[in-house]
Design a protein around this motif. Structure first.
Motif, mmCIF file in Angstrom:
data_model
loop_
_atom_site.group_PDB
_atom_site.id
_atom_site.type_symbol
_atom_site.label_atom_id
_atom_site.label_comp_id
_atom_site.label_asym_id
_atom_site.label_seq_id
_atom_site.Cartn_x
_atom_site.Cartn_y
_atom_site.Cartn_z
ATOM 1 N N TYR A 1 56.102 43.697 26.468
ATOM 2 C CA TYR A 1 55.133 42.630 26.211
ATOM 3 C C TYR A 1 55.824 41.333 25.800
ATOM 4 N N GLY A 2 56.975 41.447 25.147
ATOM 5 C CA GLY A 2 57.741 40.247 24.802
ATOM 6 C C GLY A 2 58.212 39.514 26.045
ATOM 7 N N PHE A 3 58.727 40.253 27.022
ATOM 8 C CA PHE A 3 59.168 39.642 28.273
ATOM 9 C C PHE A 3 57.995 39.023 29.030
ATOM 10 N N MET A 4 56.847 39.713 29.044
ATOM 11 C CA MET A 4 55.678 39.171 29.730
ATOM 12 C C MET A 4 55.201 37.877 29.069
ATOM 13 N N ALA A 5 55.198 37.838 27.738
ATOM 14 C CA ALA A 5 54.821 36.611 27.017
ATOM 15 C C ALA A 5 55.781 35.480 27.346
ATOM 16 N N LEU A 6 57.075 35.782 27.362
ATOM 17 C CA LEU A 6 58.080 34.775 27.704
ATOM 18 C C LEU A 6 57.889 34.270 29.127
ATOM 19 N N GLY A 7 57.549 35.186 30.045
ATOM 20 C CA GLY A 7 57.347 34.796 31.431
ATOM 21 C C GLY A 7 56.200 33.825 31.607
ATOM 22 N N LEU A 8 55.060 34.103 30.961
ATOM 23 C CA LEU A 8 53.894 33.218 31.113
ATOM 24 C C LEU A 8 54.139 31.846 30.494
ATOM 25 N N ILE A 9 54.773 31.818 29.331
ATOM 26 C CA ILE A 9 55.009 30.527 28.693
ATOM 27 C C ILE A 9 56.040 29.720 29.465
ATOM 28 N N THR A 10 56.977 30.410 30.124
ATOM 29 C CA THR A 10 57.974 29.713 30.944
ATOM 30 C C THR A 10 57.336 29.086 32.172
ATOM 31 N N LEU A 11 56.312 29.708 32.709
ATOM 32 C CA LEU A 11 55.636 29.162 33.884
ATOM 33 C C LEU A 11 54.993 27.807 33.616
ATOM 34 N N THR A 12 54.704 27.521 32.358
ATOM 35 C CA THR A 12 54.065 26.250 32.040
ATOM 36 C C THR A 12 55.050 25.076 32.076
ATOM 37 N N VAL A 13 56.351 25.362 32.183
ATOM 38 C CA VAL A 13 57.357 24.302 32.282
ATOM 39 C C VAL A 13 57.308 23.699 33.677
ATOM 40 N N GLN A 14 57.281 22.370 33.761
ATOM 41 C CA GLN A 14 57.123 21.677 35.035
ATOM 42 C C GLN A 14 58.463 21.565 35.773
ATOM 43 N N GLU A 15 59.045 22.694 36.132
ATOM 44 C CA GLU A 15 60.294 22.717 36.886
ATOM 45 C C GLU A 15 60.253 23.875 37.871
ATOM 46 N N THR A 16 60.928 23.690 39.020
ATOM 47 C CA THR A 16 60.936 24.740 40.038
ATOM 48 C C THR A 16 61.598 26.015 39.523
ATOM 49 N N TYR A 17 62.731 25.848 38.839
ATOM 50 C CA TYR A 17 63.455 27.028 38.366
ATOM 51 C C TYR A 17 62.616 27.855 37.388
ATOM 52 N N ALA A 18 61.714 27.180 36.640
ATOM 53 C CA ALA A 18 60.893 27.875 35.650
ATOM 54 C C ALA A 18 59.959 28.888 36.309
ATOM 55 N N THR B 1 47.574 25.925 32.502
ATOM 56 C CA THR B 1 48.495 25.866 31.362
ATOM 57 C C THR B 1 47.872 26.468 30.111
ATOM 58 N N GLY B 2 46.630 26.100 29.843
ATOM 59 C CA GLY B 2 45.943 26.646 28.681
ATOM 60 C C GLY B 2 45.762 28.150 28.777
ATOM 61 N N THR B 3 45.408 28.628 29.973
ATOM 62 C CA THR B 3 45.228 30.070 30.174
ATOM 63 C C THR B 3 46.528 30.822 29.930
ATOM 64 N N PHE B 4 47.622 30.324 30.511
ATOM 65 C CA PHE B 4 48.915 30.986 30.338
ATOM 66 C C PHE B 4 49.354 30.968 28.875
ATOM 67 N N GLN B 5 49.045 29.889 28.164
ATOM 68 C CA GLN B 5 49.419 29.808 26.750
ATOM 69 C C GLN B 5 48.615 30.802 25.912
ATOM 70 N N VAL B 6 47.318 30.888 26.179
ATOM 71 C CA VAL B 6 46.467 31.816 25.435
ATOM 72 C C VAL B 6 46.887 33.264 25.691
ATOM 73 N N VAL B 7 47.072 33.605 26.961
ATOM 74 C CA VAL B 7 47.442 34.979 27.311
ATOM 75 C C VAL B 7 48.833 35.311 26.785
ATOM 76 N N SER B 8 49.735 34.326 26.813
ATOM 77 C CA SER B 8 51.077 34.534 26.268
ATOM 78 C C SER B 8 51.010 34.833 24.777
ATOM 79 N N SER B 9 50.111 34.143 24.067
ATOM 80 C CA SER B 9 49.947 34.405 22.634
ATOM 81 C C SER B 9 49.426 35.823 22.384
ATOM 82 N N VAL B 10 48.495 36.266 23.231
ATOM 83 C CA VAL B 10 47.975 37.639 23.109
ATOM 84 C C VAL B 10 49.094 38.643 23.321
#
Length: 411
Positions: free
Chosen positions: A291-308, A372-381
């Motif tokens: 779950y830690g990796f999944m949270a990190l993955g969702l919050i990383t997706l919110t970064v405005q970069e291709t590599y993210a 972005t808001g959805t990914f942040q909320v789900v990442s917090s969960v």
């Protein structure tokens, strides 16, 4: 004894029954996504049919509906009549229902065949889970659970890639991928045997079952709810990633294909390490890491970069692959031997129910607060779930240490 502790994966690989069960595991990932590359072509082919756009998209999710409904029944059949027949019949139905899209004349007939495919998947997944519990124990069972997840990821990558290649020639050709299961049948027929212990228990009536946890039914229900939630979250990737990338201004088609490829490869690689990790950090540690990796993955997706994007989906795939093997492993440990079919059926149903509900919950949430808001909320969960799992591991560790200390003082 030392060999059993240090090399359970090697022992599993020597057992042809394990290889047969891993082959069966690769089939389940074909159910929904294999025909995705052909959807646009199918819509054009049947454009004159009423509701062609809706029916075409429904072809992907239709098997999930019948899996949810039929999997618990498949569990009852497995417990009452045996696992081997259920698996073999399920594979045969999988071949017929899956490949029938090669020649069926309409979208409606294809939809019916896809519902039949869901019944086949429910049979295969339920029987396979029960057989893992019947054949293997301890570290070998844990290793096989990780290898099962890995087989599904690598199998999905291979089959979806092949379907994409075939869809270039004809939107019907991807249905031929389901026919590959025909190559599995001789191996499954030879090496999948009905467990002797199950035969004896099935014949006995009124026998008291002493193995398993006394509260296994309630614990199984809790596992099913948590697994459903995990799949609801993970299914954000295949269902919402294309639209998220489009909203960010990326080339949605190419980036989605590459992103889902990274998702499956990272998941398959991480799952290979599950057996050894679980042996070191336990179920709660694997949940915390996953779950830690999944949270990190969702919050990383919110970064405005291709590599993210690629880092984010890789973390999501790895986290999901570390968390998911826990569910059947725990269920097989707590459920009585004669109820492993039911346990497998309930968990199978919860996986696909989570996938089915994901769209209905994520779309209104995205409409309200954006991607972005959805990914942040789900990442917090997810972060909260990881903290709870980590806290339980620390508490269990302290309790075990205290108990050991008391025992030493007593001696």
């Amino acid at each position: 004894m030392k060999q059993h502790q240090t090399g359970p994966e090697q022992q599993v690989w020597r057992d042809p029954r394990a290889i047969a069960l891993l082959m069966a595991a690769t089939l389940t990932v074909m159910a929904n996504a294999t025909i995705s590359p052909a959807l646009a072509g199918l819509e054009k082919m049947f454009m004159n049919e009423p509701n062609a756009a809706f029916l075409t998209r429904l072809l992907v999710s239709a098997p999930s509906l019948t899996v949810v409904i039929f999997a618990p029944l498949a569990g009852l059949i497995a417990d009452r009549y045996g696992r081997r027949a259920l698996l073999l019949v399920g594979v045969c139905l999988f071949i017929v229902a899956g490949s029938s899209g090669l020649f069926l004349p309409s979208l409606k007939s294809m939809l019916i065949s896809r519902l039949g495919l869901g019944v086949a998947v429910a049979m295969v997944m339920t029987a396979q889970t029960a057989l893992i519990g019947d054949y293997f124990t301890g570290n070998q069972r844990g290793s096989l659970m990780g290898l099962q997840t890995s087989a599904r990821n690598f199998g999905g990558f291979l089959f979806i890639s092949l379907a994409g290649f075939l869809a270039v020639s004809s939107p019907r050709l991807p249905f031929a991928v389901y026919g590959l299961a025909l190559l599995y049948l001789p191996f499954l027929w030879r090496y999948i045997v009905e467990p002797g212990a199950h035969k004896a228990k099935a014949k006995s009536t009124g026998q008291v079952q002493t193995d398993g946890h006394p509260a296994w039914a309630w614990m199984l229900a809790a596992l099913a709810v948590l697994q459903m939630l995990t799949n609801m979250i993970f299914f954000l990737m295949p269902t919402q990633l294309p639209f998220f990338l489009e909203a960010r201004g990326f080339d949605s088609a190419s980036m989605t294909g590459a992103g889902l490829g990274v998702l499956m490869l990272s998941g398959g690689t991480a799952a290979l390490m599950y057996g050894r990790l679980k042996a070191r950090i336990g179920y709660s540690g694997a949940f915390a890491l996953g779950y830690g990796f999944m949270a990190l993955g969702l919050i990383t997706l919110t970064v405005q970069e291709t590599y993210a994007v690629f880092i984010g989906v890789a973390a999501m795939g790895a986290g999901y692959a570390l968390a998911m093997p826990n569910f059947p492993a725990i269920a097989l440990q707590i459920a009585p031997g004669i109820r492993r079919g039911m346990a497998g059926g309930v968990l199978t149903s919860s996986v696909f129910l989570g996938q089915f509900l994901s769209v209905f919950i994520s779309i209104p949430l995205i409409a309200a607060i954006g991607f972005t808001g959805t990914f942040q909320v789900v990442s917090s969960v997810l972060a909260g779930m990881a903290i709870v799992a980590l806290s339980s591991r620390i508490w269990i560790g302290k309790r075990s240490t205290t108990t050991a200390s008391i025992g030493t003082q007593g001696r």
